[in-house]
Scaffold this motif. Structure first.
Motif, PDB file in Angstrom:
ATOM      1  N   LEU A   1     -10.827   1.674   3.555  1.00  0.00           N
ATOM      2  CA  LEU A   1     -11.425   2.606   2.600  1.00  0.00           C
ATOM      3  C   LEU A   1     -11.434   4.025   3.168  1.00  0.00           C
ATOM      4  N   LYS A   2     -11.785   4.166   4.448  1.00  0.00           N
ATOM      5  CA  LYS A   2     -11.809   5.482   5.074  1.00  0.00           C
ATOM      6  C   LYS A   2     -10.402   6.091   5.117  1.00  0.00           C
ATOM      7  N   LEU A   3      -9.408   5.281   5.459  1.00  0.00           N
ATOM      8  CA  LEU A   3      -8.038   5.783   5.514  1.00  0.00           C
ATOM      9  C   LEU A   3      -7.567   6.211   4.131  1.00  0.00           C
ATOM     10  N   ARG A   4      -7.921   5.461   3.117  1.00  0.00           N
ATOM     11  CA  ARG A   4      -7.572   5.826   1.744  1.00  0.00           C
ATOM     12  C   ARG A   4      -8.161   7.188   1.382  1.00  0.00           C
ATOM     13  N   GLU A   5      -9.446   7.365   1.675  1.00  0.00           N
ATOM     14  CA  GLU A   5     -10.101   8.629   1.363  1.00  0.00           C
ATOM     15  C   GLU A   5      -9.474   9.776   2.141  1.00  0.00           C
TER      16      GLU A   5
ATOM     17  N   ARG B   1      -4.161  -3.040   1.248  1.00  0.00           N
ATOM     18  CA  ARG B   1      -5.611  -2.919   1.134  1.00  0.00           C
ATOM     19  C   ARG B   1      -6.040  -1.458   1.097  1.00  0.00           C
ATOM     20  N   VAL B   2      -5.246  -0.580   1.712  1.00  0.00           N
ATOM     21  CA  VAL B   2      -5.530   0.850   1.643  1.00  0.00           C
ATOM     22  C   VAL B   2      -5.202   1.379   0.254  1.00  0.00           C
ATOM     23  N   PHE B   3      -4.012   1.038  -0.247  1.00  0.00           N
ATOM     24  CA  PHE B   3      -3.561   1.496  -1.557  1.00  0.00           C
ATOM     25  C   PHE B   3      -3.037   0.314  -2.375  1.00  0.00           C
ATOM     26  N   PRO B   4      -3.921  -0.519  -2.904  1.00  0.00           N
ATOM     27  CA  PRO B   4      -3.446  -1.634  -3.734  1.00  0.00           C
ATOM     28  C   PRO B   4      -2.846  -1.175  -5.056  1.00  0.00           C
ATOM     29  N   ASP B   5      -3.093   0.075  -5.424  1.00  0.00           N
ATOM     30  CA  ASP B   5      -2.682   0.601  -6.723  1.00  0.00           C
ATOM     31  C   ASP B   5      -1.500   1.557  -6.650  1.00  0.00           C
TER      32      ASP B   5
ATOM     33  N   ALA C   1       7.753   5.887   1.562  1.00  0.00           N
ATOM     34  CA  ALA C   1       6.535   6.691   1.493  1.00  0.00           C
ATOM     35  C   ALA C   1       5.581   6.148   0.441  1.00  0.00           C
ATOM     36  N   VAL C   2       4.321   6.522   0.604  1.00  0.00           N
ATOM     37  CA  VAL C   2       3.304   6.394  -0.434  1.00  0.00           C
ATOM     38  C   VAL C   2       2.964   7.808  -0.872  1.00  0.00           C
ATOM     39  N   LEU C   3       3.031   8.066  -2.168  1.00  0.00           N
ATOM     40  CA  LEU C   3       2.838   9.406  -2.717  1.00  0.00           C
ATOM     41  C   LEU C   3       1.495   9.526  -3.420  1.00  0.00           C
ATOM     42  N   ASP C   4       0.971  10.750  -3.472  1.00  0.00           N
ATOM     43  CA  ASP C   4      -0.236  10.970  -4.260  1.00  0.00           C
ATOM     44  C   ASP C   4       0.153  11.300  -5.696  1.00  0.00           C
ATOM     45  N   ASP C   5      -0.816  11.659  -6.505  1.00  0.00           N
ATOM     46  CA  ASP C   5      -0.541  11.878  -7.926  1.00  0.00           C
ATOM     47  C   ASP C   5       0.350  13.082  -8.179  1.00  0.00           C
ATOM     48  N   ASP C   6       0.429  13.983  -7.202  1.00  0.00           N
ATOM     49  CA  ASP C   6       1.275  15.164  -7.343  1.00  0.00           C
ATOM     50  C   ASP C   6       2.636  14.990  -6.677  1.00  0.00           C
ATOM     51  N   GLY C   7       2.910  13.798  -6.169  1.00  0.00           N
ATOM     52  CA  GLY C   7       4.186  13.544  -5.518  1.00  0.00           C
ATOM     53  C   GLY C   7       4.222  13.900  -4.050  1.00  0.00           C
TER      54      GLY C   7
END
Length: 273
Positions: A139-143, A171-175, A221-227
């Motif tokens: 959870l901390k790593l996700r945040e 578990r960090v980014f299941p979505d 990579a794992v991207l955020d909502d802005d790419g």
């Protein structure tokens, strides 16, 4: 890092209160080289950029390199692969090849240390096929990543190690999906224009350069909502070996150069996105 993300990080730090100061520098034995001894560093000299090294507990029952027993809080376990020499060589590379004000030593970062991770916006990690994050750490790593942090996952090979990595990242980014970065992605061209990216070999398995079934390099990579790239995954590569073995006659010079160029690109990308 954008101004919006910098403000978000500062707000998080201020909200936590002045009592939560960042952790001091400390050094641990590495899984490969044991104790390195104290770095030649004047503790009054601080850089604007610090290479953070992600600490993590390792699985005890997964049959991958780095798994097994040992107290991860004392070092000498999976998270210390290529540490600290690789981290310091990377810092030296950035100091020599860019105008970034870089601290000469790395910073071990424990996600359990309250808000400490948010002081270190650039993290590297290796042997992540063996990591075994707790729920709180995931959870901390996700945040941390959603607030603008950057994580480089390096030095792991083959299907079994990939599955171990995915168990933690899921578990960090299941979505969020993991994507293959295209050749024209800015992270490959922001400073050095890197058109070809052959495998960066691991030192221990030269001349073949890889272990298990990890013959094909991937840049994911794992991207955020802005790419923006939050997690850069250099699967079936060992970039940190390229940094620390660059002066060895036994290590391929072309791979060392590629590792140096990629490292510069990664740091500059993380600072500007």
């Amino acid at each position: 890092m954008s101004a919006v993300r910098i403000v978000a990080v500062l707000v998080a730090l201020l909200a936590a209160g002045a009592a939560c100061a960042q952790r001091e520098w400390r050094e641990y034995p590495g899984i490969e080289g044991g104790w390195q001894g104290n770095a030649e560093w004047n503790h009054d000299q601080h850089g604007e950029f610090v290479v953070g090294r992600l600490m993590f507990p390792q699985s005890e029952d997964r049959w991958v390199l780095g798994a097994g027993y040992g107290d991860w809080l004392r070092g000498g376990t999976a998270w210390t692969v290529d540490y600290p020499e690789g981290d310091r060589r990377f810092a030296d590379i950035l100091s020599r090849l860019t105008r970034i004000d870089v601290r000469v030593v790395e910073q071990p970062v424990n996600l359990d240390d309250d808000i400490d991770a948010f002081y270190w916006p650039f993290l590297i990690s290796g042997l992540v096929g063996a990591w075994d994050l707790t729920d709180a750490q995931a959870l901390k790593l996700r945040e941390y990543l959603l607030r603008g942090g950057f994580l480089l996952c390096d030095s792991f090979y083959g299907t079994e190690e990939w599955n171990g990595f995915m168990a933690g990242m899921g578990r960090v980014f299941p979505d969020r999906p993991i994507v293959e970065l295209p050749a024209n992605h800015p992270i490959f061209h922001i400073v050095y224009d890197i058109a070809e990216r052959p495998q960066i070999p691991t030192w221990q398995h030269l001349p073949r350069g890889y272990r298990n079934d990890g013959a094909m390099p991937h840049w994911r990579a794992v991207l955020d909502d802005d790419g923006r790239v939050m997690v850069l995954i250099t699967f079936n590569n060992d970039i940190a070996d390229g940094w620390q073995r660059a002066d060895s006659y036994r290590y391929p010079s072309e791979a060392a150069y590629l590792a140096l160029a990629l490292g510069v690109n990664f740091a500059v990308y993380a600072l500007t996105h």
